[in-house]
Write an enzyme that holds these catalytic residues in place. Sequence first.
Site, PDB file in Angstrom:
ATOM      1  N   ASN A 137      30.813  83.904 -44.595  1.00 55.54           N
ATOM      2  CA  ASN A 137      30.504  82.489 -44.347  1.00 55.54           C
ATOM      3  C   ASN A 137      31.635  81.786 -43.583  1.00 55.54           C
ATOM      4  O   ASN A 137      31.632  80.568 -43.457  1.00 55.54           O
ATOM      5  CB  ASN A 137      30.211  81.759 -45.665  1.00 55.54           C
ATOM      6  CG  ASN A 137      31.408  81.757 -46.621  1.00 55.54           C
ATOM      7  OD1 ASN A 137      32.494  82.205 -46.261  1.00 55.54           O
ATOM      8  ND2 ASN A 137      31.208  81.247 -47.813  1.00 55.54           N
ATOM      9  N   GLU A 150      36.630  77.835 -48.609  1.00 49.14           N
ATOM     10  CA  GLU A 150      35.189  77.930 -48.389  1.00 49.14           C
ATOM     11  C   GLU A 150      34.717  76.816 -47.447  1.00 49.14           C
ATOM     12  O   GLU A 150      35.333  75.740 -47.389  1.00 49.14           O
ATOM     13  CB  GLU A 150      34.465  77.783 -49.728  1.00 49.14           C
ATOM     14  CG  GLU A 150      34.762  78.895 -50.740  1.00 49.14           C
ATOM     15  CD  GLU A 150      33.949  80.157 -50.498  1.00 49.14           C
ATOM     16  OE1 GLU A 150      33.657  80.483 -49.332  1.00 49.14           O
ATOM     17  OE2 GLU A 150      33.620  80.826 -51.491  1.00 49.14           O
TER      18      GLU A 150
END
Length: 242
Positions: free
Chosen positions: A135, A142
Site C-alpha cells: 500500500n 501507513e
Amino acid sequence: MNIMTFQTNEELNQIAASIVASLVQTKPNAVLGLATGSTPIGLYQELIRLNQKGYVSFKNVKSYNLDEYVGLPADHSETYRTFMNTQLFDHIDIDKNNTYVPNGNAPDLDAECQYYDEMLAAASLDMQLLGIGHNGHIAFNEPDDQLHSGTHVVQLKEETRQANARFFSSIDEVPSQAITMGVGSILKAKMIMLIVRGAEKADIVKRALQGPITTEVPASLLQTHPNVVVLLDKEAAKHLDA
Ligand code: GLP
C-alpha cells in the site's frame, strides 16, 4: 532519483551491498538506518559474505532500525530485533550495543518514541535502507491524510497485517500496533536506498516513483529527497516509464 533495474536478484544484491560497503569503507563509523521484511535479506547475506571475507568491517558502525511490533514477547521469532540478529548482526563484526531497534515492549511507548527520536537526532543517518509495503508504506508509516514526522506508535492497517501474516502461524498472532520512525526522520537521512522486488509491487512502485506526491502513498515522499537510489528487479520495474 537514480533508478536501477536488475535482471537477476544476485546482481541487485551485489550492487546494493557494494553501495553499503563503499559507504562503510569511506566512513568506518557510518550510521546506517536498517530495515526488515523479506526484501533486504539478500543484501544482508551479501554484506555477511563481504564482512567474513574481510572486505568490509562494521566494528565502528552504528545502526538504527525503522520499526518494531508492539507487544510481541522479546524472544518471539518475529520481533524485528530477532530478525536483525539472525539475518545480519549475529554474522558480522558489528558491536550489538551499537545496534538500536525500537522497544515494542517499553512500559511507556510515548517515552520510547521520544527516546528514539533523541538518539536519531544525535546520530544523523548516513544512509537509510527501505523496502515498501503493497500500500506504499515505508517503515510502518501507513497511507493517511497526514503523516507523522517523528517516531510514533501506529495502528497497522488490516492489509499490512494480512501481508505480514505469512511470517506468523495465524493472522490473530500479528500485532495490531507498531513503533515506527516517522517520514521526517527517514527523509533526514543523507542518502536513501529503496529496494523493491516482485511483480506484486509493480503498481505501487509506479505510483511511488512516478505518481503524485501524496501522504496516501507515503513512499511518494521519497521524490522530494535529493539523494535516493532505487534498486528494482525487472518485475517490480515493469510499469515504470523509461
Ligand atoms: C513491513 C516493514 C517494512 C517493509 C515491508 C515490506 O511492513 N515494516 O519496512 O518494507 O514490510 O516487506 P517485504 O520486504 O517483506 O515485502
